[in-house]
Scaffold this motif. Sequence first.
Motif, short mmCIF file in Angstrom:
data_model
loop_
_atom_site.label_atom_id
_atom_site.label_comp_id
_atom_site.label_asym_id
_atom_site.label_seq_id
_atom_site.Cartn_x
_atom_site.Cartn_y
_atom_site.Cartn_z
N PHE A 22 0.81 -1.25 -0.14
CA PHE A 22 -0.01 -0.16 0.20
C PHE A 22 0.81 1.20 -0.18
CE2 PHE A 22 -2.69 -3.40 1.90
CZ PHE A 22 -4.08 -3.13 1.04
N ALA A 23 2.07 1.16 -0.59
CA ALA A 23 2.96 2.39 -0.33
C ALA A 23 2.76 3.49 -1.36
CB ALA A 23 4.42 1.74 -1.08
N CYS A 24 1.89 3.36 -2.35
CA CYS A 24 1.79 4.70 -3.24
C CYS A 24 0.42 5.14 -3.16
CB CYS A 24 2.14 4.54 -4.68
SG CYS A 24 3.74 3.94 -4.88
N PRO A 25 -0.04 5.94 -2.42
CA PRO A 25 -1.69 6.49 -2.01
C PRO A 25 -2.50 6.48 -3.42
CG PRO A 25 -0.22 7.66 -0.34
CD PRO A 25 0.66 6.87 -1.69
N ARG A 26 -2.00 7.50 -4.33
CA ARG A 26 -2.55 7.35 -5.72
C ARG A 26 -2.86 6.31 -6.17
NH1 ARG A 26 -1.69 9.63 -11.46
NH2 ARG A 26 -0.13 8.06 -11.49
N LEU A 27 -2.20 5.42 -6.40
CA LEU A 27 -1.97 4.13 -7.14
C LEU A 27 -3.09 3.27 -6.35
CD1 LEU A 27 1.52 3.09 -8.30
CD2 LEU A 27 -0.35 4.51 -9.46
N VAL A 28 -3.22 3.05 -5.06
CA VAL A 28 -3.88 2.38 -3.92
C VAL A 28 -5.50 2.85 -4.43
CG1 VAL A 28 -4.76 1.73 -1.74
CG2 VAL A 28 -2.28 1.75 -2.46
N GLU A 29 -5.35 4.15 -4.43
CA GLU A 29 -6.93 4.73 -4.60
C GLU A 29 -7.46 4.47 -5.82
OE1 GLU A 29 -9.28 8.94 -4.55
OE2 GLU A 29 -6.96 9.15 -4.28
N TRP A 30 -6.48 4.48 -6.80
CA TRP A 30 -7.10 4.28 -8.22
C TRP A 30 -7.49 2.52 -8.50
CZ3 TRP A 30 -9.12 6.00 -12.38
CH2 TRP A 30 -9.09 5.38 -13.67
N ARG A 31 -6.42 1.63 -8.08
CA ARG A 31 -6.64 0.19 -8.28
C ARG A 31 -7.99 -0.13 -7.75
NH1 ARG A 31 -1.91 -1.38 -3.88
NH2 ARG A 31 -3.58 -1.98 -2.51
N GLU A 32 -8.14 0.41 -6.62
CA GLU A 32 -9.52 -0.09 -5.52
C GLU A 32 -10.85 0.67 -6.20
OE1 GLU A 32 -8.56 0.90 -1.52
OE2 GLU A 32 -7.09 -0.80 -1.46
N GLU A 33 -10.57 1.84 -6.71
CA GLU A 33 -11.74 2.53 -7.43
C GLU A 33 -12.11 1.85 -8.74
OE1 GLU A 33 -14.81 5.16 -8.12
OE2 GLU A 33 -13.64 4.78 -6.52
N VAL A 34 -11.15 1.36 -9.50
CA VAL A 34 -11.44 0.72 -10.65
C VAL A 34 -12.13 -0.79 -10.22
CG1 VAL A 34 -10.46 -0.70 -12.60
CG2 VAL A 34 -9.74 1.67 -11.91
N LEU A 67 5.61 -1.98 -18.18
CA LEU A 67 5.46 -0.78 -17.49
C LEU A 67 4.57 -0.92 -16.39
CD1 LEU A 67 4.03 2.52 -19.36
CD2 LEU A 67 3.35 1.79 -16.95
N ALA A 68 3.36 -1.35 -16.43
CA ALA A 68 2.33 -1.64 -15.02
C ALA A 68 1.24 -2.32 -15.51
CB ALA A 68 2.02 -0.20 -14.57
N PRO A 69 0.32 -2.99 -14.69
CA PRO A 69 -0.80 -3.61 -14.98
C PRO A 69 -1.94 -2.77 -15.75
CG PRO A 69 -0.03 -4.22 -12.73
CD PRO A 69 0.70 -3.01 -13.25
N ALA A 70 -2.62 -3.35 -16.46
CA ALA A 70 -3.76 -2.72 -16.95
C ALA A 70 -4.90 -2.59 -15.92
CB ALA A 70 -4.42 -3.36 -18.49
N ALA A 71 -5.71 -1.51 -16.10
CA ALA A 71 -6.85 -1.31 -15.16
C ALA A 71 -7.90 -2.39 -15.15
CB ALA A 71 -7.52 0.01 -15.33
N HIS A 72 -7.96 -3.00 -16.24
CA HIS A 72 -9.22 -3.70 -16.69
C HIS A 72 -8.42 -5.27 -17.02
CE1 HIS A 72 -12.15 -1.06 -15.85
NE2 HIS A 72 -11.65 -0.30 -16.50
N GLY A 73 -7.38 -5.22 -17.00
CA GLY A 73 -6.41 -6.75 -17.35
C GLY A 73 -5.96 -7.04 -16.13
N GLY A 74 -4.60 -6.85 -15.78
CA GLY A 74 -4.08 -7.59 -14.68
C GLY A 74 -4.65 -6.98 -13.30
N ASN A 75 -5.10 -5.98 -13.17
CA ASN A 75 -5.72 -5.50 -12.00
C ASN A 75 -7.22 -5.95 -11.87
OD1 ASN A 75 -5.92 -3.43 -9.82
ND2 ASN A 75 -7.85 -2.49 -10.78
N ARG A 76 -7.82 -6.65 -13.00
CA ARG A 76 -9.04 -7.51 -12.65
C ARG A 76 -8.80 -8.97 -12.61
NH1 ARG A 76 -11.48 -10.32 -17.07
NH2 ARG A 76 -10.24 -9.47 -18.43
N THR A 77 -7.54 -9.46 -13.38
CA THR A 77 -7.32 -11.01 -13.36
C THR A 77 -6.54 -11.33 -12.10
OG1 THR A 77 -5.59 -10.68 -14.91
CG2 THR A 77 -8.13 -11.17 -15.72
N GLY A 78 -5.59 -10.39 -11.60
CA GLY A 78 -4.53 -10.68 -10.86
C GLY A 78 -3.21 -11.38 -11.53
N ARG A 79 -3.26 -11.29 -12.61
CA ARG A 79 -2.10 -11.98 -13.45
C ARG A 79 -1.63 -10.91 -14.44
NH1 ARG A 79 -2.53 -17.92 -15.91
NH2 ARG A 79 -3.06 -16.68 -17.66
N ILE A 80 -0.46 -10.66 -14.50
CA ILE A 80 0.32 -9.47 -15.28
C ILE A 80 -0.14 -9.81 -16.75
CG2 ILE A 80 2.53 -10.54 -15.56
CD1 ILE A 80 1.92 -6.91 -15.25
N PHE A 81 -0.33 -8.94 -17.67
CA PHE A 81 -0.93 -9.00 -18.96
C PHE A 81 -1.90 -10.08 -19.24
CE2 PHE A 81 3.63 -6.99 -19.90
CZ PHE A 81 3.17 -5.99 -20.67
#
Length: 237
Positions: A22-34, A67-81
Amino acid sequence: MVARAARATDLADLDAGISDCFACPRLVEWREEVARTRRASFRDQEYWGRPVPGFGASDARIAILGLAPAAHGGNRTGRIFTGDRSGDVLFAALHRAGLANQPTSVAADDGLALRDIRIFSAVRCAPPDNKPTPQERDTCAPWLHREVSLIRPTLRVVVALGAFAWAAWWPVLRQVYGLRPPSPRPAFGHGAHWSGTAAPDLLGSYHVSQQNTFTGRLTPKMLDDVFDQAKQLAEVD
């Protein structure tokens, strides 16, 4: 977070630590909002909504750095790409190269297995507009450094997908290999190649984003050429 990354004893332990960051507040807020709002086409699915660990072989000879996980890709499925158009392009290419057992990556339990490859990203949380800040990259770097340390005995080649990943590699030389990064830094480009005497070779590839693949800036043949070169350098059949 730095201490947690440093004390990871193996990849499974590292992955557990990454998933609970939970080190980056902006990223935590965004990933959880999505994960709360969801895309309409995935409204019936429960999103992962956490940092996304690396995926692949623990004895990898080739690493793919994104670069980073996709909002509706890795952030959805839990696996990169996994679960997005970029993954469709990447894993199809890895399958053609004989480095993946199937050409698709749609869910974490779809049976995909990689050979001689591990995939991870410079930033482990999905960022707004797919644009993490340099500070977020640097905050997340200990996870990358530890992951490379754990596969260092076998790692021979790193393929950087895009300029952001290319830039994220140079601090690894200092932190993991004890080497001074080259100065000036070699310029990123598709097919760019940097070779170090005591570190893995670095290859550049345009990112497998829709912006590149839909416009023809990155073609399947161009991606195949990069992975063929990576296999040759890593001495992978």
